[in-house]
Write an enzyme that holds these catalytic residues in place. Sequence first.
Site, PDB file in Angstrom:
ATOM      1  N   ASN A  10      13.327  50.302 161.000  1.00  0.00           N
ATOM      2  CA  ASN A  10      14.457  50.236 160.071  1.00  0.00           C
ATOM      3  C   ASN A  10      14.415  48.862 159.424  1.00  0.00           C
ATOM      4  O   ASN A  10      14.794  47.874 160.038  1.00  0.00           O
ATOM      5  CB  ASN A  10      15.773  50.446 160.830  1.00  0.00           C
ATOM      6  CG  ASN A  10      16.984  50.248 159.924  1.00  0.00           C
ATOM      7  OD1 ASN A  10      16.853  50.153 158.713  1.00  0.00           O
ATOM      8  ND2 ASN A  10      18.163  50.180 160.527  1.00  0.00           N
ATOM      9  N   LYS A  12      16.150  47.779 157.043  1.00  0.00           N
ATOM     10  CA  LYS A  12      17.450  47.325 156.518  1.00  0.00           C
ATOM     11  C   LYS A  12      17.268  46.830 155.074  1.00  0.00           C
ATOM     12  O   LYS A  12      16.495  47.433 154.336  1.00  0.00           O
ATOM     13  CB  LYS A  12      18.052  46.270 157.451  1.00  0.00           C
ATOM     14  CG  LYS A  12      18.032  46.764 158.914  1.00  0.00           C
ATOM     15  CD  LYS A  12      18.865  45.982 159.852  1.00  0.00           C
ATOM     16  CE  LYS A  12      18.812  46.630 161.239  1.00  0.00           C
ATOM     17  NZ  LYS A  12      19.664  45.970 162.212  1.00  0.00           N
ATOM     18  N   HIS A  96      24.070  54.632 160.894  1.00  0.00           N
ATOM     19  CA  HIS A  96      23.735  53.349 161.520  1.00  0.00           C
ATOM     20  C   HIS A  96      25.017  52.514 161.683  1.00  0.00           C
ATOM     21  O   HIS A  96      25.909  52.572 160.834  1.00  0.00           O
ATOM     22  CB  HIS A  96      22.711  52.593 160.668  1.00  0.00           C
ATOM     23  CG  HIS A  96      22.158  51.400 161.369  1.00  0.00           C
ATOM     24  ND1 HIS A  96      22.823  50.205 161.413  1.00  0.00           N
ATOM     25  CD2 HIS A  96      21.029  51.239 162.098  1.00  0.00           C
ATOM     26  CE1 HIS A  96      22.117  49.341 162.133  1.00  0.00           C
ATOM     27  NE2 HIS A  96      21.021  49.946 162.561  1.00  0.00           N
ATOM     28  N   GLU A  98      25.664  49.537 161.141  1.00  0.00           N
ATOM     29  CA  GLU A  98      25.987  48.662 160.015  1.00  0.00           C
ATOM     30  C   GLU A  98      26.668  49.443 158.895  1.00  0.00           C
ATOM     31  O   GLU A  98      27.514  48.916 158.182  1.00  0.00           O
ATOM     32  CB  GLU A  98      24.711  47.959 159.513  1.00  0.00           C
ATOM     33  CG  GLU A  98      24.294  46.857 160.478  1.00  0.00           C
ATOM     34  CD  GLU A  98      22.797  46.610 160.546  1.00  0.00           C
ATOM     35  OE1 GLU A  98      22.063  47.062 159.655  1.00  0.00           O
ATOM     36  OE2 GLU A  98      22.362  45.959 161.521  1.00  0.00           O
ATOM     37  N   GLU A 168      22.020  52.886 169.910  1.00  0.00           N
ATOM     38  CA  GLU A 168      21.947  51.482 169.538  1.00  0.00           C
ATOM     39  C   GLU A 168      23.239  50.782 169.943  1.00  0.00           C
ATOM     40  O   GLU A 168      24.235  50.824 169.196  1.00  0.00           O
ATOM     41  CB  GLU A 168      21.741  51.340 168.023  1.00  0.00           C
ATOM     42  CG  GLU A 168      20.451  51.967 167.529  1.00  0.00           C
ATOM     43  CD  GLU A 168      19.944  51.280 166.260  1.00  0.00           C
ATOM     44  OE1 GLU A 168      18.767  50.923 166.241  1.00  0.00           O
ATOM     45  OE2 GLU A 168      20.724  51.083 165.319  1.00  0.00           O
ATOM     46  N   GLY A 174      20.255  42.820 166.492  1.00  0.00           N
ATOM     47  CA  GLY A 174      20.055  41.544 165.803  1.00  0.00           C
ATOM     48  C   GLY A 174      20.523  40.342 166.601  1.00  0.00           C
ATOM     49  O   GLY A 174      20.643  39.240 166.068  1.00  0.00           O
ATOM     50  N   SER A 214      17.267  44.977 169.282  1.00  0.00           N
ATOM     51  CA  SER A 214      16.376  43.883 169.687  1.00  0.00           C
ATOM     52  C   SER A 214      15.133  44.353 170.442  1.00  0.00           C
ATOM     53  O   SER A 214      14.726  43.717 171.413  1.00  0.00           O
ATOM     54  CB  SER A 214      17.142  42.833 170.499  1.00  0.00           C
ATOM     55  OG  SER A 214      18.170  42.263 169.702  1.00  0.00           O
ATOM     56  N   GLY A 235      14.546  47.034 164.206  1.00  0.00           N
ATOM     57  CA  GLY A 235      14.944  46.287 163.021  1.00  0.00           C
ATOM     58  C   GLY A 235      14.008  45.110 162.794  1.00  0.00           C
ATOM     59  O   GLY A 235      12.872  45.269 162.342  1.00  0.00           O
TER      60      GLY A 235
HETATM   61  P1  13P Z   1      17.184  44.769 165.646  1.00  0.00           P
HETATM   62  O1  13P Z   1      15.895  45.349 166.178  1.00  0.00           O
HETATM   63  O2  13P Z   1      16.944  43.743 164.560  1.00  0.00           O
HETATM   64  O3  13P Z   1      18.081  44.303 166.741  1.00  0.00           O
HETATM   65  O4  13P Z   1      17.935  45.965 164.892  1.00  0.00           O
HETATM   66  C1  13P Z   1      18.123  47.148 165.584  1.00  0.00           C
HETATM   67  C2  13P Z   1      18.587  48.161 164.616  1.00  0.00           C
HETATM   68  O5  13P Z   1      19.700  48.112 164.138  1.00  0.00           O
HETATM   69  C3  13P Z   1      17.647  49.211 164.225  1.00  0.00           C
HETATM   70  O6  13P Z   1      18.267  50.205 163.502  1.00  0.00           O
END
Ligand code: 13P
Length: 250
Positions: A10, A12, A96, A98, A168, A174, A214, A235
Amino acid sequence: MTRKKLIAANWKMYKTPEQTTAFFAEFLPMVAGHSRDEIVICPPFLDLHAAVEAARGSNVAVGAQNIHWAKEGAFTGEISPAMLTAIQVTHVIIGHSERRQYFNETDDTVNRKLEIALENGLTPIVCVGEVLEEREAGLTEDVLRRQCTRAFNGISARKAAKLAIAYEPVWAIGTGKTATPQMAADAHMVIRHEAEKAFGKEFAQGLRILYGGSVKPDNATALMSEGEIDGALVGGGSLDPASFTRIVKY
Ligand code: 13P
């Protein structure tokens, strides 16, 4: 039952079309012939065309990070499922955290988006997960149950065949903090149980539940070795071709 793992990137809101093409030029040779796992890259909408062109004929699929729930209409700024399938996008991330946090995505919109994604033959990756306060209050199971029940509402097992879920935990996204493989496994069992209630035992046994939060080259092996974890939604660790290759080849 063995479930082929799905390792999804992903991106983003990172990378231009040019950077997307450059990523694939480096990444594809490094994962050529890798058939143990299914690999999917989900770039921003604007990069999808470049990604599909670059991935053509390879072992890497391309997914979107969102879709709209309607077939078409006056929805300024939105993208329909048919627009995605028209350019050979095969996967889509739905709900997601976010999007839930910043763009008013709700359990209801997730349900509507899941329904239309399935109708259009896309493979949906539906995201669920608790925020830190919910975990600390002992509400993780309740949150997962609610998110799953509402997402699955009105959808038949036959229709849901391609469904994948990503667990997640929001506190791990993140932040560099990861759920331990055991914490993820516990959450995945709750999700699988909800899937069993909605779609039946056989469906639930075949359902792929990914872990996200992460995932990095250094922790991928430990996480992917846990029997309940059927892949990863990555991510930050997916933006660099070498890093994502190490995760894919955990
Ligand atoms: P990170 O791997 O940057 O923590 O993000 C995870 C994520 O939101 C994947 O969709």
